[in-house]
Design an enzyme around this catalytic site. Structure first.
Site, short mmCIF file in Angstrom:
data_model
loop_
_atom_site.label_atom_id
_atom_site.label_comp_id
_atom_site.label_asym_id
_atom_site.label_seq_id
_atom_site.Cartn_x
_atom_site.Cartn_y
_atom_site.Cartn_z
N VAL A 142 7.11 -0.12 2.02
CA VAL A 142 5.69 0.42 2.12
C VAL A 142 5.02 -0.80 1.16
O VAL A 142 5.07 -0.85 0.13
CB VAL A 142 5.52 1.84 1.55
CG1 VAL A 142 4.20 2.06 1.27
CG2 VAL A 142 6.27 2.81 2.56
N PRO A 143 4.35 -1.52 2.12
CA PRO A 143 3.84 -2.99 1.30
C PRO A 143 2.66 -2.79 0.40
O PRO A 143 1.77 -3.72 0.79
CB PRO A 143 3.69 -3.86 2.54
CG PRO A 143 3.14 -2.73 3.52
CD PRO A 143 4.00 -1.48 3.53
N CYS A 144 2.91 -2.24 -0.70
CA CYS A 144 1.94 -2.42 -1.60
C CYS A 144 1.53 -3.84 -2.12
O CYS A 144 0.36 -4.08 -2.43
CB CYS A 144 2.22 -1.46 -2.94
SG CYS A 144 3.93 -1.82 -3.65
N HIS A 145 2.55 -4.73 -1.93
CA HIS A 145 2.37 -6.10 -2.36
C HIS A 145 1.06 -6.73 -1.62
O HIS A 145 0.45 -7.69 -1.96
CB HIS A 145 3.58 -7.08 -2.13
CG HIS A 145 4.27 -7.12 -1.17
ND1 HIS A 145 4.69 -6.13 -0.33
CD2 HIS A 145 4.22 -8.12 -0.26
CE1 HIS A 145 5.05 -6.42 0.76
NE2 HIS A 145 4.79 -7.59 0.97
N ARG A 146 0.85 -6.12 -0.36
CA ARG A 146 -0.33 -6.81 0.53
C ARG A 146 -1.66 -6.36 -0.14
O ARG A 146 -2.71 -6.92 0.72
CB ARG A 146 0.03 -6.40 1.87
CG ARG A 146 1.20 -6.92 2.40
CD ARG A 146 1.62 -6.46 3.75
NE ARG A 146 3.00 -7.14 4.31
CZ ARG A 146 3.64 -6.19 5.22
NH1 ARG A 146 3.20 -5.35 5.84
NH2 ARG A 146 4.94 -6.76 5.47
#
Length: 181
Positions: A142-146
């Site tokens: 779940v790409p919170c880094h984006r």
């Protein structure tokens, strides 16, 4: 992300080497990712697992082959390899909504916190979106880094800004380096 019928009884903790540190991957008996973090945050991740899955037994082992191979492919440079990894996250309805929206940000792209708040129909909830983003237990998948600042700059990431930078660079995403005074 289908709704779990019942809490897991058994969780497996796998350790997967990556170019940016040893990853901790926690999967349930059905093969769904339940938690992800780095070994430098192992104690807090285990405490989180204990709070959210108090009846589950956490044992060291290997993730299901498809999950492990997806992580290995991702960290070898296949930016889309994690898109098929099943996940289940313990969180509030609001958090789950934010995490689902994170999954709509394609690899190689970024979105601001304000943009994410707009995407979920809550444009004034930028701070709440930031808190939900920071509480994401299944990071990278779940790409919170984006999620980056409105000005295009890197902003907080629970796994460290150097890791966030590496993840975004590997995915080919644009961001600004902003000097801190």
């Amino acid at each position: 992300m289908p709704k779990a019928a019942k809490p897991p009884e058994h969780l497996t903790l796998d350790r997967i080497p990556t170019p940016i540190g040893m990853a901790l991957v926690v999967t349930d008996e059905a093969g769904a990712l339940r938690a992800f973090n780095w070994t430098d945050y192992e104690a807090s991740m285990k405490a989180w697992v204990g709070r959210h899955y108090p009846k589950a037994r956490l044992v060291e082992g290997r993730s299901p082959p498809a999950v492990r191979q997806a992580f290995e492919a991702y960290f070898a440079g296949d930016a889309r390899a994690l898109e098929t990894v099943p996940w289940q996250a313990a969180g509030t309805a609001f958090q789950l909504k934010v995490w689902a929206a994170l999954c709509t940000i394609p690899a190689g792209e970024t979105l601001s916190y304000a943009g994410l708040a707009e995407r979920i129909g809550r444009p004034s909830a930028v701070r709440a979106v930031g808190h939900a983003n920071g509480a994401n237990p299944v990071a990278v998948v779940v790409p919170c880094h984006r999620v980056i600042g409105t000005n295009g700059s890197l902003t907080g990431y629970g796994g460290s800004l150097p890791r966030k930078r590496w993840l975004l660079e590997m995915e080919g995403a644009a961001f600004k380096e902003v000097a801190v005074a």
